[in-house]
Motif scaffolding. Structure first.
Motif, PDB file in Angstrom:
ATOM      1  N   ARG A  71       9.544  56.358  91.060  1.00  0.00           N
ATOM      2  CA  ARG A  71       9.442  55.352  92.121  1.00  0.00           C
ATOM      3  C   ARG A  71       9.155  53.969  91.533  1.00  0.00           C
ATOM      4  O   ARG A  71       9.682  52.960  91.986  1.00  0.00           O
ATOM      5  CB  ARG A  71       8.354  55.759  93.112  1.00  0.00           C
ATOM      6  N   GLY A  72       8.281  53.956  90.497  1.00  0.00           N
ATOM      7  CA  GLY A  72       7.966  52.684  89.858  1.00  0.00           C
ATOM      8  C   GLY A  72       9.174  52.066  89.193  1.00  0.00           C
ATOM      9  O   GLY A  72       9.391  50.843  89.269  1.00  0.00           O
ATOM     10  N   ARG A  73       9.997  52.908  88.551  1.00  0.00           N
ATOM     11  CA  ARG A  73      11.191  52.401  87.886  1.00  0.00           C
ATOM     12  C   ARG A  73      12.177  51.846  88.908  1.00  0.00           C
ATOM     13  O   ARG A  73      12.829  50.817  88.676  1.00  0.00           O
ATOM     14  CB  ARG A  73      11.851  53.513  87.067  1.00  0.00           C
ATOM     15  N   VAL A  74      12.289  52.511  90.055  1.00  0.00           N
ATOM     16  CA  VAL A  74      13.196  52.034  91.097  1.00  0.00           C
ATOM     17  C   VAL A  74      12.706  50.692  91.646  1.00  0.00           C
ATOM     18  O   VAL A  74      13.493  49.759  91.853  1.00  0.00           O
ATOM     19  CB  VAL A  74      13.316  53.073  92.228  1.00  0.00           C
ATOM     20  N   ASP A  75      11.377  50.580  91.873  1.00  0.00           N
ATOM     21  CA  ASP A  75      10.838  49.323  92.373  1.00  0.00           C
ATOM     22  C   ASP A  75      11.086  48.186  91.388  1.00  0.00           C
ATOM     23  O   ASP A  75      11.439  47.066  91.776  1.00  0.00           O
ATOM     24  CB  ASP A  75       9.336  49.472  92.626  1.00  0.00           C
ATOM     25  N   THR A  76      10.896  48.473  90.085  1.00  0.00           N
ATOM     26  CA  THR A  76      11.127  47.455  89.063  1.00  0.00           C
ATOM     27  C   THR A  76      12.592  47.054  89.017  1.00  0.00           C
ATOM     28  O   THR A  76      12.929  45.870  88.897  1.00  0.00           O
ATOM     29  CB  THR A  76      10.698  47.981  87.679  1.00  0.00           C
ATOM     30  N   GLU A 101      14.757  47.214  91.469  1.00  0.00           N
ATOM     31  CA  GLU A 101      15.083  46.421  92.644  1.00  0.00           C
ATOM     32  C   GLU A 101      14.599  44.984  92.476  1.00  0.00           C
ATOM     33  O   GLU A 101      15.290  44.033  92.863  1.00  0.00           O
ATOM     34  CB  GLU A 101      14.451  47.059  93.882  1.00  0.00           C
ATOM     35  N   ALA A 102      13.406  44.810  91.882  1.00  0.00           N
ATOM     36  CA  ALA A 102      12.882  43.465  91.674  1.00  0.00           C
ATOM     37  C   ALA A 102      13.741  42.694  90.692  1.00  0.00           C
ATOM     38  O   ALA A 102      14.049  41.508  90.904  1.00  0.00           O
ATOM     39  CB  ALA A 102      11.436  43.541  91.176  1.00  0.00           C
TER      40      ALA A 102
END
Length: 584
Positions: free
Chosen positions: A184-189, A191-192
């Motif tokens: 999830r953290g990798r996806v959020d990064t 997307e940013a």
């Protein structure tokens, strides 16, 4: 078999491979790895002449960041790569072509697919059940399954989910909590980062990439075509290319190239230090460092197997992807113009159109028609696209196996007499000046005798990869040059190439070539007194391209010409080259 049993077996496999993850992106590569390792790895390959310009239909064009059903421009990668495959939802296990009822996990897979709809397949209708996966991959699949179960519960189909299945999934969710959090953290990064890039890009359709060539070269020894010693004056020169690669649909490509250079050729027809086209460098050309439009070309698919090319300026047969596949290592590695490709491809260039048609994996057809820029753009008699200088190409490329390609090429060209040769240097100041010939080989082979010339040229080329680190290739070219009203001349050339990809380390390339640049072997008595080139000059070339970083290549090379200009009265010429290429 229960879900718990299946998951336990999957977890056991994961633990075995967890220490050595395998990337989820599988790629299919052509038998030849592009010497431009790569157009994808370096922006320079975005110069469609070498990557985006040198791919097969269905290859990924990095310049457009999407899958382009075309062959690839960059000065520089061509490797046949299939885009990272996305996963497609399926509703029946029978849709998976590589899953059989006899497989040990068939019933478990059938239950997951048809009962829960929690398993997906690849676009080519395969499941690839025998390949290993990383913990991240398993976490991603587990997350998708949990989302699917939550969806079933929310839509009132909770009765389909057994209590023991939920308990198993809860255990798995707990076991992989860390991986799910990381994912999830990798996806959020991601997307940013994507949002930042989108906010700062100068165009949503265009990508800028560039290539800078800095070359140190010197004639080390030898006489010119008149038998006089050549000045040993080392030179340091450069070429800059800025490429704007634009895609409007994700499958097309508009290439706009701006170029500036100051690389004075070591010689041309009866001019320059060597007084011959033999031994010219592959990156030479001199605009006085003025930046100008060097290439304008649009490529688009008519169908998944058909590409069309439209060129407004600066195009050559190589830019229509007609030659790269048959000499993939030296086209991008060689330090000489002769080493890039069969010289018959040099009979014309400029504006025009081309077509590439694939017939399965074994056969392709290339068709092209070109006319020089200074000719095609003039609406006057003996000018225009079809009423002046032109060259037409038809080529068939056969791939008998994954490790071999053979090409048969025919070129017909016409050059009127007012396009003078380099015999008179002042002619270079004439805006209509376009030298006749192949820009390689002897002076005689590049002479038009001040008369219109019709040329019929034939080529046979091939590349054979014998192992991971060794390939042998070469070509033979023959041209009948008919000087209208005066007579004919026969011109031959040939070369054998040896390539050593990834020698020393991945991305490096070693190469050796021996061949004969274009030579007039027979000529009518009405031309040059019936005197053909009396001797045979051999071209030896060796280079080693060292991949210093993903964006920097350093290539030392040497060119050795025996009997320059096909005249044994001339001492051998040896040329040393140190070429550095920066791609960004």
């Amino acid at each position: 078999m229960s879900i718990e049993t299946l998951c336990a077996q999957e977890i056991h496999g994961i633990m075995e491979v967890a220490k050595k993850p395998i990337t989820v992106n599988e790629q299919n590569t052509d038998f030849v790895q592009s010497p431009q390792v790569v157009e994808s790895n370096s922006a320079s390959n975005a110069n469609t002449e070498e990557l985006v310009d040198k791919n097969l239909l269905g290859q990924t064009d990095t310049s457009a960041s999407q899958t382009l059903p075309v062959v690839t421009d960059s000065p520089n990668v061509r490797e046949k790569t299939v885009n990272n495959q996305t996963i497609a939802q399926i509703t029946s296990v029978s849709q998976l072509s590589d899953v059989q009822p006899t497989d040990w996990a068939f019933q478990a897979l059938q239950s997951l697919v048809e009962r829960y709809g929690a398993i997906t397949g690849y676009p080519n209708a395969t499941f690839r059940g025998n390949r290993a996966l990383t913990r991240y991959e398993f976490a991603a699949g587990l997350n998708a399954a949990l989302n699917r179960l939550n969806e079933l519960i929310a839509t009132g189909t909770a009765d389909l989910v057994r209590q023991e299945d939920l308990a198993t999934l809860q255990k798995l969710q707990s076991e992989f909590a860390a991986e799910l959090t990381t994912l999830r953290g990798r996806v959020d990064t991601l997307e940013a980062n994507t949002a930042t890039l989108e906010a700062n890009q100068f165009s949503t359709t265009t990508k800028l990439n560039a290539e800078v060539v800095v070359g140190f070269a010197s004639v080390l020894t030898g006489d010119n075509a008149n038998g006089q010693p050549i000045d040993r004056i080392p030179t340091l020169s450069s070429r800059l290319r800025l490429n704007l690669d634009t895609s409007f649909t994700g499958k097309d490509l508009l290439t706009t190239r701006l170029q500036a250079n100051n690389v004075t050729p070591l010689g041309s027809t009866n001019s320059g230090p060597t007084l011959t086209n033999e031994g010219r460098l592959e990156y030479d050309g001199d605009s006085g460092n003025d930046l100008g439009l060097a290439l304008l070309r649009y490529r688009f698919p008519l169908s998944p197997t058909t590409n069309v090319y439209l060129a407004g300026t600066g195009n050559g047969f190589v830019d229509l992807d007609a030659s790269y596949e048959l000499n993939p290592y030296f086209d991008g590695g060689a330090v000489s113009l002769f080493g890039l490709r069969n010289p018959i491809y040099n009979y014309s260039g400029g504006a025009g159109l081309g077509l590439r048609q694939l017939f399965g994996d074994k056969l392709q057809l290339n068709l092209a028609y070109l006319s020089p820029d200074s000719n095609a753009g003039k609406p006057t008699a003996k000018n225009g696209l079809f009423d002046g200088v032109y060259a037409a190409l038809a080529q068939v490329i056969i791939s008998p196996s994954d490790n071999a390609k053979i090409g048969l090429t025919y070129i017909n060209s016409y050059s009127p007499s007012y396009y003078t040769t380099g015999d008179n240097l002042a002619s270079a100041l004439n805006p209509d000046f376009i030298p006749f010939g192949t820009s390689t080989g002897s002076n005689l082979s590049n002479s038009n005798f001040n008369t219109p010339v019709v040329t019929n040229a034939y080529g046979l080329s091939g590349i054979f990869k014998l192992s991971t680190n060794f390939a042998i290739g070469g070509w033979v070219g023959y041209a009948n040059q008919r000087y209208i009203g005066k007579g004919d001349a026969d011109v031959w050339n040939w070369a054998v190439t040896f390539a050593f990809p990834d020698i020393g380390k991945k991305g490096n390339l070693g190469g050796f070539l021996v061949g004969m640049e274009p030579k007039v072997t027979g000529i009518d008595s009405t031309l040059n007194g019936g005197r053909a080139d009396k001797d045979t000059s051999l071209h030896f070339e060796a280079f080693y391209r060292y991949q210093l970083t993903d964006n920097i290549q350093i290539t030392p090379g040497v060119i050795w010409l025996t009997a320059p200009n096909h005249d044994q009265n001339n001492d051998d010429i040896v040329i040393g080259v140190l070429r550095t290429v920066y791609k960004f």
